[in-house]
Design a protein around this motif. Structure first.
Motif, short mmCIF file in Angstrom:
data_model
loop_
_atom_site.label_atom_id
_atom_site.label_comp_id
_atom_site.label_asym_id
_atom_site.label_seq_id
_atom_site.Cartn_x
_atom_site.Cartn_y
_atom_site.Cartn_z
N LEU A 1 0.83 -1.19 0.00
CA LEU A 1 0.00 0.00 0.00
C LEU A 1 0.88 1.26 0.00
CD1 LEU A 1 -3.09 0.39 0.28
CD2 LEU A 1 -2.68 0.90 2.70
N PHE A 2 1.99 1.20 0.71
CA PHE A 2 2.86 2.36 0.85
C PHE A 2 3.74 2.55 -0.39
CE2 PHE A 2 3.25 3.29 5.68
CZ PHE A 2 1.88 3.40 5.73
N ILE A 3 4.18 1.45 -0.97
CA ILE A 3 5.15 1.56 -2.06
C ILE A 3 4.47 1.77 -3.41
CG2 ILE A 3 6.93 0.28 -3.33
CD1 ILE A 3 7.66 -0.98 -0.60
N SER A 4 3.27 1.16 -3.58
CA SER A 4 2.69 1.17 -4.92
C SER A 4 2.39 2.57 -5.48
CB SER A 4 1.46 0.26 -4.99
OG SER A 4 0.60 0.56 -3.94
N PRO A 5 1.93 3.56 -4.69
CA PRO A 5 1.67 4.86 -5.34
C PRO A 5 2.90 5.43 -6.04
CG PRO A 5 0.84 4.87 -3.08
CD PRO A 5 1.58 3.59 -3.25
N THR A 6 4.06 5.30 -5.39
CA THR A 6 5.29 5.80 -6.00
C THR A 6 5.60 5.04 -7.29
OG1 THR A 6 6.18 6.43 -3.86
CG2 THR A 6 7.77 6.05 -5.62
N ILE A 7 5.46 3.72 -7.22
CA ILE A 7 5.78 2.91 -8.40
C ILE A 7 4.81 3.26 -9.53
CG2 ILE A 7 6.00 0.55 -9.29
CD1 ILE A 7 8.12 1.15 -7.25
N ILE A 8 3.53 3.42 -9.18
CA ILE A 8 2.53 3.72 -10.22
C ILE A 8 2.84 5.07 -10.87
CG2 ILE A 8 0.09 4.30 -10.60
CD1 ILE A 8 -0.54 2.14 -8.43
N LEU A 9 3.17 6.05 -10.05
CA LEU A 9 3.49 7.38 -10.59
C LEU A 9 4.69 7.29 -11.54
CD1 LEU A 9 2.90 10.52 -10.34
CD2 LEU A 9 4.92 10.55 -8.89
N LEU A 10 5.72 6.57 -11.12
CA LEU A 10 6.91 6.47 -11.96
C LEU A 10 6.61 5.70 -13.24
CD1 LEU A 10 9.69 5.93 -9.29
CD2 LEU A 10 9.29 7.94 -10.68
N LEU A 11 5.75 4.67 -13.14
CA LEU A 11 5.38 3.94 -14.35
C LEU A 11 4.65 4.87 -15.31
CD1 LEU A 11 4.17 0.49 -12.96
CD2 LEU A 11 6.21 0.94 -14.34
N ALA A 12 3.75 5.70 -14.77
CA ALA A 12 2.95 6.56 -15.64
C ALA A 12 3.78 7.69 -16.24
CB ALA A 12 1.78 7.14 -14.84
N ILE A 13 4.65 8.31 -15.45
CA ILE A 13 5.32 9.52 -15.92
C ILE A 13 6.71 9.21 -16.50
CG2 ILE A 13 6.07 11.87 -15.29
CD1 ILE A 13 3.26 11.90 -14.80
N ASN A 14 7.28 8.06 -16.14
CA ASN A 14 8.62 7.77 -16.65
C ASN A 14 8.67 6.57 -17.59
OD1 ASN A 14 10.78 9.55 -15.85
ND2 ASN A 14 10.18 9.10 -13.76
N ILE A 15 8.09 5.46 -17.16
CA ILE A 15 8.27 4.23 -17.92
C ILE A 15 7.36 4.16 -19.13
CG2 ILE A 15 8.21 1.71 -17.77
CD1 ILE A 15 10.52 3.25 -16.29
N PHE A 16 6.09 4.54 -18.93
CA PHE A 16 5.17 4.51 -20.07
C PHE A 16 5.67 5.42 -21.19
CE2 PHE A 16 1.46 6.50 -22.14
CZ PHE A 16 1.07 5.40 -22.89
N PRO A 17 6.05 6.67 -20.90
CA PRO A 17 6.60 7.51 -21.98
C PRO A 17 7.86 6.92 -22.61
CG PRO A 17 6.11 8.85 -20.06
CD PRO A 17 5.92 7.43 -19.65
N LEU A 18 8.66 6.26 -21.78
CA LEU A 18 9.87 5.67 -22.32
C LEU A 18 9.53 4.58 -23.35
CD1 LEU A 18 12.96 5.46 -22.20
CD2 LEU A 18 12.70 3.77 -20.40
N ILE A 19 8.54 3.74 -22.99
CA ILE A 19 8.14 2.69 -23.92
C ILE A 19 7.57 3.31 -25.19
CG2 ILE A 19 6.53 0.77 -24.23
CD1 ILE A 19 6.88 0.28 -21.17
N TRP A 20 6.82 4.36 -25.01
CA TRP A 20 6.26 5.08 -26.15
C TRP A 20 7.39 5.61 -27.05
CZ3 TRP A 20 1.85 9.24 -25.43
CH2 TRP A 20 1.28 9.49 -26.68
N ALA A 21 8.42 6.15 -26.41
CA ALA A 21 9.55 6.68 -27.18
C ALA A 21 10.24 5.56 -27.95
CB ALA A 21 10.53 7.38 -26.25
N VAL A 22 10.35 4.38 -27.33
CA VAL A 22 10.97 3.25 -28.04
C VAL A 22 10.15 2.93 -29.28
CG1 VAL A 22 11.52 0.79 -27.91
CG2 VAL A 22 12.01 2.29 -25.95
#
Lengths: 317, 315
Positions: free
Chosen positions: A34-55
């Motif tokens: 519960l404590f860790i997932s919000p951070t991970i979700i935010l990073l997936l949305a703002i960092n990882i998803f765009p990165l995959i899009w860029a690939v």
């Protein structure tokens, strides 16, 4: 902080009983997620998803200024172009030159200052704080002002240089002369980030226990010998840490260069980030620039890996 | 070595004096550009570009007036028909044969900087505290990989991240909005927050919570009532670091904002006067922008080292 327990009580009372029981009885495992997932979700949305899009984009000829044009898959063509493009290799060379010299200067000056501050003269804490100020400032806002300081004729920099060398101040145009423009940027970067290296080196020097020097003293080792056999080797992990941090940061260098020279004169100060910005946001070759961005990622990621290993070594000492 | 009693550990007074002089000289040289900025902000435009550079000058508020206003040139006859000047800026402007036509964009941009910096800091520290506690106290599978992943997001070159973010925000309608910038800065800062706060929370003995839990607190209560109060200093230091990053950031701001949500860093370099840069106004804008950071640096000085090394070096 004082009203927190009262607040919790209020929240607890307002929560329906079954839910409250569930929250109170959450297992540690559930709380961890519960404590860790919000951070991970935010990073997936703002960092990882765009990165995959860029690939994905990097394999197309997509142009962001023509969103409705037909998008074609071009395979590895963008990457082939990037790795074969002379301008891009040039920008990597310019970046490397910049990274190399800033690190050399900052390490020497920073370590020297740290060594002097560690002599603990009266008032050293105050002067250390003063020295640290430049690194906290905005590189963009301060870089912009250095343009004024570098101004030929009216800027104080050219005045001081002409005072020392006798060259007429109107001829000292650091930012528009091909030979001096890269050095103008290196000077500002060194001014700004030497304190950073200094602070980390100082921590390294302070981590060396006094008894080692005392033992060396008993063995009649000279100060010179003590410096090279104790001080430097024991501070080395810290120096490395500072070098790696500066290396990564300066590899990404953008704002200060944009405001000082904008990559000019010609393209002698066009570091990789500026070339990328030009391709992505001026030429709008989104597909090609995505490929370029991925190449930069991979390079920085490689550096980051080395860095984390060094970081752990320092931590485990 | 000058005498028996002195060594590398206890330097002689002479060594101390030389070290002191060199460090103070360096500090003075390094402060010179900043002093020059503040001095220029109090110069009149002709004084600011005088040769040789003027060390002694009559201070004026013209730079600050020009920073906050937009002015138009008028004929002397027209200016004479106006009533008495309302305030010092009006007076200075009229002496240059101009009248104030309205407020400049500096204040709205400064306000955007405040809103975006505080908003993103609040979110990043909130999320970061929770995640740091999770990583600090529980056995999280793949914890090291997750922590590395969190840190590595900070290693990415901003321009490279900005390309897909630009497209994504265009689709979502987040381009040039404060919310978009807050989310982006939160994502960048949360990695720093997690790493720093994990270090601070690691230093709080687990026994405190365990004792509280034996007394009948749940895990969540123990977290809120025992751990959070203990971590206040760490949370405050982390918050200031996040605030400074968001405050200083330029690359994302210049690419993703252009108008309503633009922050001060991309705006300040665009301040121009009649016939070239209005350097006193730029210097005034820079000075106002830098003052909060000076205050924060002094507040933070004991935690600076930890912050700039992601908690790797603690002193």
């Amino acid at each position: 902080m004082t009203d927190t327990p009262a607040m919790i009580e209020r929240v607890a009372r307002a929560t329906p009983a079954p839910l409250a029981r569930r929250v109170r009885g959450l297992s540690d495992r559930a709380i961890a997620w519960l404590f860790i997932s919000p951070t991970i979700i935010l990073l997936l949305a703002i960092n990882i998803f765009p990165l995959i899009w860029a690939v994905r984009l990097s394999f197309t000829n997509f142009r962001a200024n023509r969103p409705n044009a037909e998008v074609e898959w071009v395979g590895l063509r963008n990457y082939v172009r990037i790795l074969g493009d002379e301008d891009i290799w040039m920008s990597f060379q310019i970046t490397a030159h910049f990274v190399f010299w800033t690190i050399v200067l900052q390490t020497i000056i920073g370590f020297g200052l740290a060594y002097l501050i560690d002599r603990k003269f009266r008032g050293h804490a105050f002067w250390t704080t003063i020295i640290l100020i430049p690194m906290m400032l905005s590189p963009a806002v301060v870089g912009n002002f250095w343009r004024f300081i570098y101004q030929p004729q009216t800027g104080p920099f050219s005045y001081i240089v002409s005072f020392l060398t006798g060259i007429p101040p109107a001829q000292i145009d650091m930012l528009s002369t091909v030979q001096t423009a890269p050095w103008a940027i290196i000077i500002v970067d060194t001014w700004m980030w030497t304190p950073y290296v200094m602070l980390i080196c100082l921590a390294g020097l302070r981590s060396i226990p006094d008894y080692i020097y005392e033992a060396a003293e008993v063995d009649r080792a000279s100060a010179w010998r003590q410096f090279w056999s104790i001080t430097v080797p024991m501070a080395l992990p810290f120096i490395m840490l500072a070098v790696l941090f500066r290396g990564i940061e300066n590899f990404k260098m953008f704002d200060m260069v944009v405001l000082l020279t904008g990559g000019g004169p010609g393209s002698v100060t066009e570091v990789a980030s500026i070339t990328l910005k030009r391709e992505a946001f001026e030429s709008w070759r989104t597909g090609l620039s995505s490929a370029f961005a991925i190449v930069l990622f991979v390079a920085v990621f490689g550096l980051a890996n080395i860095y984390v290993k060094a970081l752990n070594r320092v931590k485990n000492r | 070595m000058s005498g028996e009693a002195y060594s590398v550990v206890t330097p002689s007074p002479a060594v101390k004096r030389i070290a002191g002089v060199v460090v103070v000289l360096y500090a003075l040289v390094t402060m010179f550009p900043l002093v020059w900025i503040v001095m220029t902000s109090f110069k009149s435009p002709p004084d600011s570009i005088r040769y040789p550079p003027a060390l002694v000058f009559t201070p004026t508020l013209e730079g600050y007036c020009n920073l906050f206003t937009v002015r138009t040139r008028q004929t002397a006859e027209f200016i004479e028909t106006l009533g008495p000047p309302a305030g010092i800026c009006d007076e200075i402007t009229r002496s240059r044969n101009m009248v104030i036509a309205g407020a400049s964009n500096y204040w709205p941009r400064f306000r955007n900087s405040v809103v975006i910096a505080f908003g993103s800091t609040f979110l990043a520290v909130g999320l970061g505290t929770l995640a740091a506690y999770g990583f600090s106290r529980f056995k999280v599978p793949l914890a090291d990989d997750l922590l590395f992943f969190i840190l590595s997001t900070r290693m990415m070159p901003p321009i490279a991240v900005a390309i897909p973010i630009y497209l994504m925000y265009r689709e979502l309608g987040l381009s040039d909005t404060a919310l978009g910038m807050i989310l982006l800065y939160t994502a960048v800062n949360v990695s720093l927050a997690v790493w720093l706060l994990k270090g601070f929370i690691d230093e709080i003995p687990r026994e405190y919570e365990e004792a509280a839990m034996i007394d009948g607190y749940s895990r969540l209560q123990a977290f809120v009532r025992v751990v959070l109060p203990q971590a206040t200093t760490g949370i405050a230091a982390t918050a200031i670091f996040c605030l400074i990053f968001a405050w200083n950031e330029y690359a994302f701001a210049v690419l993703l904002t252009s108008g309503t949500a633009q922050t001060a860093p991309p705006f300040i370099p665009t301040i121009i006067g009649e016939g070239g840069m209005d350097w006193p106004a730029v210097a005034a804008g820079t000075t106002i922008f830098l003052v909060p950071i000076l205050v924060f640096t002094i507040l933070l000085r004991r935690h600076l080292l930890r912050g700039i090394t992601f908690g790797a070096v603690r002193k």
